[in-house]
Write an enzyme that holds these catalytic residues in place. Structure first.
Site, PDB file in Angstrom:
ATOM      1  CE1 TYR A   1     101.160 103.941  39.235  1.00  0.00           C
ATOM      2  CE2 TYR A   1     103.076 102.694  39.911  1.00  0.00           C
ATOM      3  CZ  TYR A   1     102.486 103.353  38.950  1.00  0.00           C
ATOM      4  OH  TYR A   1     103.119 103.387  37.779  1.00  0.00           O
TER       5      TYR A   1
ATOM      6  CD  GLU B   1     100.189 103.930  35.708  1.00  0.00           C
ATOM      7  OE1 GLU B   1     101.300 104.338  36.182  1.00  0.00           O
ATOM      8  OE2 GLU B   1      99.271 104.502  35.093  1.00  0.00           O
TER       9      GLU B   1
END
Length: 389
Positions: free
Chosen positions: A109, A197
């Protein structure tokens, strides 16, 4: 403003972030043609909507033949995908992204957000990628890496290397990881983004680092200087009530209740929502009409509120400083007359030119209920709504 995954990938690729080969498709036949362009024997078909958790809703499929791609496209296009982020109404799938399947060895992530408390860009990363950041923080909090970027110097290579090593990447992958991290930061900075993101950022079996998914959001107030970003806006993915109001310069957020609100000032608007709930009602929206509101702007506000078919009563709450109560009253009277308002309307005015505004309402002969305080106004509008419900 949010954009689609494929748009975010195209932007990030310009800053050196590696992404899988892929193409956009608006029909099943076009999706199948994308497979031929991309080549290979496995592809991923992804619904392009402004929401996460698409896979759980059937919006992401791995296909091993063109016929499977056709079937996936037939299933997704024209369908509303419902995720926990879209709400029960879901979002309509009008386009697909077809890309080559990746051999995933590791998922990471990587996110960049603006921390308004620190007034800094903050990098958040985790070796436990492939799940939402909220789930990572709950289930794997020890894997979270947080790094604050000094705006005076920006993201430095040593800082990117620290993040990459903290993720447990092999030494040979560090240069790729540094390039990806710095590329994301530059995209964030140079395009006036508020969020970047990549989830997941994957390490492939061949040792490449690739952005398998990407999300970007942008500062609405900076879009005037980013026309290339403004052109990426997809209004079909937005709340139509909010789009209508925002296009007319109104600060509007749609809610799920039945009582429409027209208020000046964000703080007073929040207090108004609270008072409606305390009185037993549910607000349908947040709407800040702003300072110096003209009668025309008040009329636009009424149109915006009534654009929501669920609204069954309206509360106007004005504490005039820069605003003038007589201007607001003129706009209210004009709105009731021009829009032929049939639902209950309660108006509370206070402040500059209050007497003149109150006289305009009283002399109008219209069915407008007035109140002397916010608490009284909330009680009256909830009572009127319940009586007509």
């Amino acid at each position: 403003m949010d954009i689609h995954e494929y748009q975010a990938k195209n932007l990030l690729a310009k800053f050196g972030v590696a992404v899988p080969r892929g193409g956009i498709a608006y029909s099943p036949e076009q999706a199948a043609y994308r497979c031929q362009e991309i080549g290979g024997d496995r592809w991923v078909v992804k619904a392009q909507i402004h929401s996460g958790a698409r896979g759980k809703a059937g919006g992401v499929r791995v296909c091993s033949s063109e016929s499977e791609v056709l079937d996936a496209a037939e299933f997704m296009l024209g369908r509303k995908l419902v995720t926990h982020q879209t709400g029960p109404g879901g979002k309509l799938v009008g386009r697909l992204y077809v890309e080559e399947a990746s051999d995933i060895a590791q998922e990471i992530y990587l996110g960049f957000v603006l921390d308004r408390t620190e007034e800094r860009v903050v990098v958040v990363a985790s070796a436990a990628g492939g799940m939402e950041i909220e789930q990572i923080s709950e289930e794997h909090p020890d894997t979270l890496i947080r790094s604050v970027v000094d705006p005076a110097v920006g993201m430095e290579p040593f800082q990117a290397r620290e993040i990459a090593f903290s993720l447990g990447l092999d030494a040979g992958m560090i240069p790729q990881a540094v390039k990806t991290i710095i590329g994301c930061y530059k995209a964030f900075r140079d395009l006036d983004a508020t969020m970047v993101e990549i989830n997941p950022l994957v390490v492939t079996g061949a040792g490449d680092i690739v952005a398998l998914d990407a999300k970007m959001s942008f500062d609405d107030n900076a879009l005037f200087r980013r026309p290339e970003i403004s052109e990426l806006r997809d209004k079909s993915q937005e709340d139509q009530r909010e789009t209508y109001a925002n296009d007319r310069g109104l600060n509007y957020i749609g809610l799920e209740g039945k009582i429409g609100c027209i208020v000046n000032g964000a703080g007073l608007a929040m207090a108004t929502l609270d008072m409606i709930k305390m009185a037993g009602g549910e607000p349908a929206n947040f709407l800040d009409v702003g300072g110096g509101a003209s009668p025309e702007r008040v009329l636009k506000s009424f149109r915006a509120v009534l654009n929501d078919p669920e609204v069954e009563a309206i509360l106007v709450n004005i504490f005039a400083g820069i605003n003038r109560c007589d201007w607001i009253a003129e706009g209210v009277v004009r709105a009731v007359q021009e829009l032929e308002l049939k639902i209950p309307l309660v108006v509370r005015l206070s402040g500059t030119n209050f007497e003149e505004g109150q006289k305009i309402l009283d002399d109008s002969g219209l069915n407008i209920v007035t109140a002397g305080s916010l608490a009284e106004a909330a009680d009256k509008v909830v009572s009127a709504w319940k009586a007509g419900a």
